[in-house]
Design a protein around this motif. Structure first.
Motif, PDB file in Angstrom:
ATOM      1  N   ARG A 199     -12.878  38.296  -9.647  1.00 33.61           N
ATOM      2  CA  ARG A 199     -13.207  39.480  -8.846  1.00 33.61           C
ATOM      3  C   ARG A 199     -14.160  40.322  -9.667  1.00 33.61           C
ATOM      4  NH1 ARG A 199      -7.687  39.446  -8.614  1.00 33.61           N
ATOM      5  NH2 ARG A 199      -6.756  38.663  -6.677  1.00 33.61           N
ATOM      6  N   ASP A 200     -15.426  40.029  -9.532  1.00 31.96           N
ATOM      7  CA  ASP A 200     -16.445  40.707 -10.344  1.00 31.96           C
ATOM      8  C   ASP A 200     -17.720  40.700  -9.521  1.00 31.96           C
ATOM      9  OD1 ASP A 200     -18.464  41.439 -12.097  1.00 31.96           O
ATOM     10  OD2 ASP A 200     -17.588  40.373 -13.784  1.00 31.96           O
ATOM     11  N   GLU A 201     -18.143  41.869  -9.107  1.00 30.83           N
ATOM     12  CA  GLU A 201     -19.283  41.918  -8.192  1.00 30.83           C
ATOM     13  C   GLU A 201     -20.585  41.479  -8.858  1.00 30.83           C
ATOM     14  OE1 GLU A 201     -20.168  46.746  -8.454  1.00 30.83           O
ATOM     15  OE2 GLU A 201     -19.078  45.878  -6.765  1.00 30.83           O
ATOM     16  N   LEU A 202     -20.589  41.340 -10.183  1.00 23.27           N
ATOM     17  CA  LEU A 202     -21.782  40.819 -10.851  1.00 23.27           C
ATOM     18  C   LEU A 202     -21.976  39.330 -10.560  1.00 23.27           C
ATOM     19  CD1 LEU A 202     -21.513  42.430 -14.416  1.00 23.27           C
ATOM     20  CD2 LEU A 202     -23.229  42.960 -12.673  1.00 23.27           C
ATOM     21  N   LEU A 203     -20.878  38.644 -10.241  1.00 29.91           N
ATOM     22  CA  LEU A 203     -20.941  37.195 -10.079  1.00 29.91           C
ATOM     23  C   LEU A 203     -20.978  36.813  -8.604  1.00 29.91           C
ATOM     24  CD1 LEU A 203     -19.853  37.606 -13.012  1.00 29.91           C
ATOM     25  CD2 LEU A 203     -18.628  35.463 -12.719  1.00 29.91           C
ATOM     26  N   GLU A 204     -21.852  35.891  -8.279  1.00 29.63           N
ATOM     27  CA  GLU A 204     -21.922  35.350  -6.918  1.00 29.63           C
ATOM     28  C   GLU A 204     -21.921  33.828  -7.011  1.00 29.63           C
ATOM     29  OE1 GLU A 204     -25.078  38.661  -5.251  1.00 29.63           O
ATOM     30  OE2 GLU A 204     -25.214  36.590  -4.525  1.00 29.63           O
ATOM     31  N   GLY A 205     -20.983  33.206  -6.352  1.00 30.52           N
ATOM     32  CA  GLY A 205     -20.947  31.741  -6.328  1.00 30.52           C
ATOM     33  C   GLY A 205     -20.668  31.136  -7.684  1.00 30.52           C
ATOM     34  N   VAL A 206     -19.798  31.793  -8.464  1.00 31.16           N
ATOM     35  CA  VAL A 206     -19.508  31.338  -9.825  1.00 31.16           C
ATOM     36  C   VAL A 206     -17.994  31.258 -10.014  1.00 31.16           C
ATOM     37  CG1 VAL A 206     -19.768  31.821 -12.289  1.00 31.16           C
ATOM     38  CG2 VAL A 206     -21.596  32.459 -10.703  1.00 31.16           C
ATOM     39  N   THR A 207     -17.518  30.133 -10.521  1.00 27.03           N
ATOM     40  CA  THR A 207     -16.110  30.037 -10.905  1.00 27.03           C
ATOM     41  C   THR A 207     -16.027  29.935 -12.427  1.00 27.03           C
ATOM     42  OG1 THR A 207     -15.951  27.617 -10.848  1.00 27.03           O
ATOM     43  CG2 THR A 207     -15.576  28.798  -8.765  1.00 27.03           C
ATOM     44  N   ILE A 208     -14.851  30.282 -12.949  1.00 22.10           N
ATOM     45  CA  ILE A 208     -14.644  30.302 -14.401  1.00 22.10           C
ATOM     46  C   ILE A 208     -13.402  29.496 -14.745  1.00 22.10           C
ATOM     47  CG2 ILE A 208     -14.207  31.764 -16.416  1.00 22.10           C
ATOM     48  CD1 ILE A 208     -15.596  34.045 -15.013  1.00 22.10           C
ATOM     49  N   ALA A 209     -13.527  28.611 -15.726  1.00 21.90           N
ATOM     50  CA  ALA A 209     -12.379  27.873 -16.252  1.00 21.90           C
ATOM     51  C   ALA A 209     -12.304  28.158 -17.753  1.00 21.90           C
ATOM     52  CB  ALA A 209     -12.520  26.371 -15.998  1.00 21.90           C
ATOM     53  N   GLY A 257     -27.724  24.644  -8.777  1.00 21.42           N
ATOM     54  CA  GLY A 257     -26.385  24.532  -9.345  1.00 21.42           C
ATOM     55  C   GLY A 257     -26.452  24.341 -10.849  1.00 21.42           C
ATOM     56  N   LEU A 258     -25.421  24.831 -11.532  1.00 20.91           N
ATOM     57  CA  LEU A 258     -25.445  24.898 -12.997  1.00 20.91           C
ATOM     58  C   LEU A 258     -24.018  24.957 -13.505  1.00 20.91           C
ATOM     59  CD1 LEU A 258     -27.153  25.661 -15.626  1.00 20.91           C
ATOM     60  CD2 LEU A 258     -26.749  28.021 -14.972  1.00 20.91           C
ATOM     61  N   THR A 259     -23.726  24.173 -14.514  1.00 20.54           N
ATOM     62  CA  THR A 259     -22.461  24.308 -15.232  1.00 20.54           C
ATOM     63  C   THR A 259     -22.786  24.652 -16.673  1.00 20.54           C
ATOM     64  OG1 THR A 259     -21.374  22.671 -13.805  1.00 20.54           O
ATOM     65  CG2 THR A 259     -20.327  23.145 -15.916  1.00 20.54           C
ATOM     66  N   ALA A 260     -22.205  25.726 -17.167  1.00 15.50           N
ATOM     67  CA  ALA A 260     -22.510  26.181 -18.517  1.00 15.50           C
ATOM     68  C   ALA A 260     -21.251  26.547 -19.265  1.00 15.50           C
ATOM     69  CB  ALA A 260     -23.443  27.389 -18.474  1.00 15.50           C
ATOM     70  N   LEU A 261     -21.258  26.246 -20.552  1.00 21.45           N
ATOM     71  CA  LEU A 261     -20.256  26.779 -21.461  1.00 21.45           C
ATOM     72  C   LEU A 261     -20.767  28.118 -21.964  1.00 21.45           C
ATOM     73  CD1 LEU A 261     -17.797  26.418 -23.467  1.00 21.45           C
ATOM     74  CD2 LEU A 261     -19.554  25.659 -25.086  1.00 21.45           C
ATOM     75  N   ILE A 262     -19.924  29.142 -21.892  1.00 22.80           N
ATOM     76  CA  ILE A 262     -20.278  30.425 -22.503  1.00 22.80           C
ATOM     77  C   ILE A 262     -19.245  30.741 -23.580  1.00 22.80           C
ATOM     78  CG2 ILE A 262     -20.573  32.905 -22.126  1.00 22.80           C
ATOM     79  CD1 ILE A 262     -21.642  32.309 -19.362  1.00 22.80           C
ATOM     80  N   VAL A 263     -19.735  30.996 -24.783  1.00 25.11           N
ATOM     81  CA  VAL A 263     -18.895  31.417 -25.904  1.00 25.11           C
ATOM     82  C   VAL A 263     -19.372  32.801 -26.296  1.00 25.11           C
ATOM     83  CG1 VAL A 263     -18.052  30.883 -28.224  1.00 25.11           C
ATOM     84  CG2 VAL A 263     -18.819  29.031 -26.736  1.00 25.11           C
ATOM     85  N   GLU A 264     -18.460  33.749 -26.424  1.00 21.12           N
ATOM     86  CA  GLU A 264     -18.876  35.094 -26.809  1.00 21.12           C
ATOM     87  C   GLU A 264     -17.879  35.725 -27.749  1.00 21.12           C
ATOM     88  OE1 GLU A 264     -19.359  37.374 -23.174  1.00 21.12           O
ATOM     89  OE2 GLU A 264     -17.677  36.351 -22.240  1.00 21.12           O
ATOM     90  N   GLY A 265     -18.388  36.522 -28.692  1.00 22.67           N
ATOM     91  CA  GLY A 265     -17.514  37.216 -29.632  1.00 22.67           C
ATOM     92  C   GLY A 265     -18.319  37.923 -30.702  1.00 22.67           C
ATOM     93  N   ALA A 309     -15.462  29.686 -22.132  1.00 26.28           N
ATOM     94  CA  ALA A 309     -15.094  29.274 -20.780  1.00 26.28           C
ATOM     95  C   ALA A 309     -16.233  28.459 -20.189  1.00 26.28           C
ATOM     96  CB  ALA A 309     -14.809  30.478 -19.901  1.00 26.28           C
ATOM     97  N   VAL A 310     -15.886  27.626 -19.225  1.00 29.33           N
ATOM     98  CA  VAL A 310     -16.892  26.891 -18.458  1.00 29.33           C
ATOM     99  C   VAL A 310     -17.152  27.641 -17.157  1.00 29.33           C
ATOM    100  CG1 VAL A 310     -17.390  24.746 -17.230  1.00 29.33           C
ATOM    101  CG2 VAL A 310     -16.308  24.681 -19.497  1.00 29.33           C
ATOM    102  N   PHE A 311     -18.406  28.013 -16.966  1.00 25.79           N
ATOM    103  CA  PHE A 311     -18.851  28.707 -15.755  1.00 25.79           C
ATOM    104  C   PHE A 311     -19.554  27.696 -14.857  1.00 25.79           C
ATOM    105  CE2 PHE A 311     -18.740  33.444 -16.605  1.00 25.79           C
ATOM    106  CZ  PHE A 311     -18.036  33.376 -17.798  1.00 25.79           C
ATOM    107  N   ARG A 312     -19.086  27.598 -13.615  1.00 27.61           N
ATOM    108  CA  ARG A 312     -19.726  26.681 -12.661  1.00 27.61           C
ATOM    109  C   ARG A 312     -20.412  27.496 -11.569  1.00 27.61           C
ATOM    110  NH1 ARG A 312     -14.849  24.057 -14.084  1.00 27.61           N
ATOM    111  NH2 ARG A 312     -15.199  22.013 -15.028  1.00 27.61           N
ATOM    112  N   PHE A 313     -21.723  27.367 -11.490  1.00 31.60           N
ATOM    113  CA  PHE A 313     -22.526  28.063 -10.495  1.00 31.60           C
ATOM    114  C   PHE A 313     -22.801  27.103  -9.336  1.00 31.60           C
ATOM    115  CE2 PHE A 313     -24.509  31.644 -13.041  1.00 31.60           C
ATOM    116  CZ  PHE A 313     -23.909  31.366 -14.255  1.00 31.60           C
ATOM    117  N   ALA A 314     -22.445  27.509  -8.125  1.00 36.77           N
ATOM    118  CA  ALA A 314     -22.867  26.756  -6.946  1.00 36.77           C
ATOM    119  C   ALA A 314     -24.373  26.929  -6.779  1.00 36.77           C
ATOM    120  CB  ALA A 314     -22.133  27.291  -5.723  1.00 36.77           C
ATOM    121  N   PRO A 315     -25.015  26.055  -5.992  1.00 41.46           N
ATOM    122  CA  PRO A 315     -26.436  26.284  -5.712  1.00 41.46           C
ATOM    123  C   PRO A 315     -26.640  27.707  -5.179  1.00 41.46           C
ATOM    124  CG  PRO A 315     -25.796  24.110  -4.951  1.00 41.46           C
ATOM    125  CD  PRO A 315     -24.522  24.812  -5.370  1.00 41.46           C
TER     126      PRO A 315
END
Lengths: 118, 118
Positions: free
Chosen positions: B15-25, B99-107, B40-46
């Motif tokens: 639930r984040d209005e910055l994200l559209e068509g994106v799931t997070i694992a 469409g895009l699947t990306a690993l995001i690491v942050e810290g 986390a792995v971010f999956r962007f739909a087309p």
């Protein structure tokens, strides 16, 4: 935006007798240079392996492609495949018959996701 | 060996209005619970996107599958594709047509690989 590659062409073959048929493409600086964690993509050729070794810091191994087996402290091989991750804070080994690409993240204090959605 | 999934079935829609068509694992616990970094792995739909936002901590975005565009502080869109990573310590946005699947690491303190083999 600082760009870099972690593709097959950017990977190196480590001089480490624990590893057979494995290349590494780092995503972060190593912990030895002050990074809070180190992350890299490990690509195992068919038959590749990381022999049993001590885990000095906790790690998460997330299978991006392919399949293989991980065995932890109890020595029992467990099948892993794409989309599955294991958290290892123990002696372990990793092997694959058909080839495996995995992200490994390791660092002090690292804990796997244990969220409400599982 | 503690196992968990980061596959499509394990992903949630934030639930984040910055994200559209994106799931997070998620792969790790969040920084808010004391983890040194979060991954986390971010999956962007087309057509999916993360709208422009401030980067509170440095992050590495590594494209695992697909392609898209990242624009950093200068607002210029740069194409990114599988095997390519970007280090972001600045305002940015991410979008994809196909469409895009990306690993995001942050810290805090995270730095991208700047090794001798590049």
């Amino acid at each position: 935006v600082e760009r870099f590659s972690f593709g097959v062409d950017a990977a190196f073959t480590p001089r480490d007798e624990l590893l057979e048929g494995v290349t590494i493409a780092p995503l972060t600086q190593p912990v030895s240079l002050g990074s809070p964690v180190q992350a890299a993509v490990f690509r195992f050729a068919p038959g590749g392996r990381i022999a049993r070794h001590q885990t000095t810091v906790p790690q998460i191994l997330a299978v991006l492609e392919g399949s293989g087996e991980v065995s932890g402290a109890n020595g029992i091989a467990e099948a892993i495949a794409a989309g599955e991750a294991v958290f290892l804070a123990e002696d372990h080994d990793v092997s694959t018959r058909d080839g495996l690409t995995a992200l490994i993240v390791e660092g002090e204090g690292l804990e796997p996701f244990r969220g409400p959605n599982r």
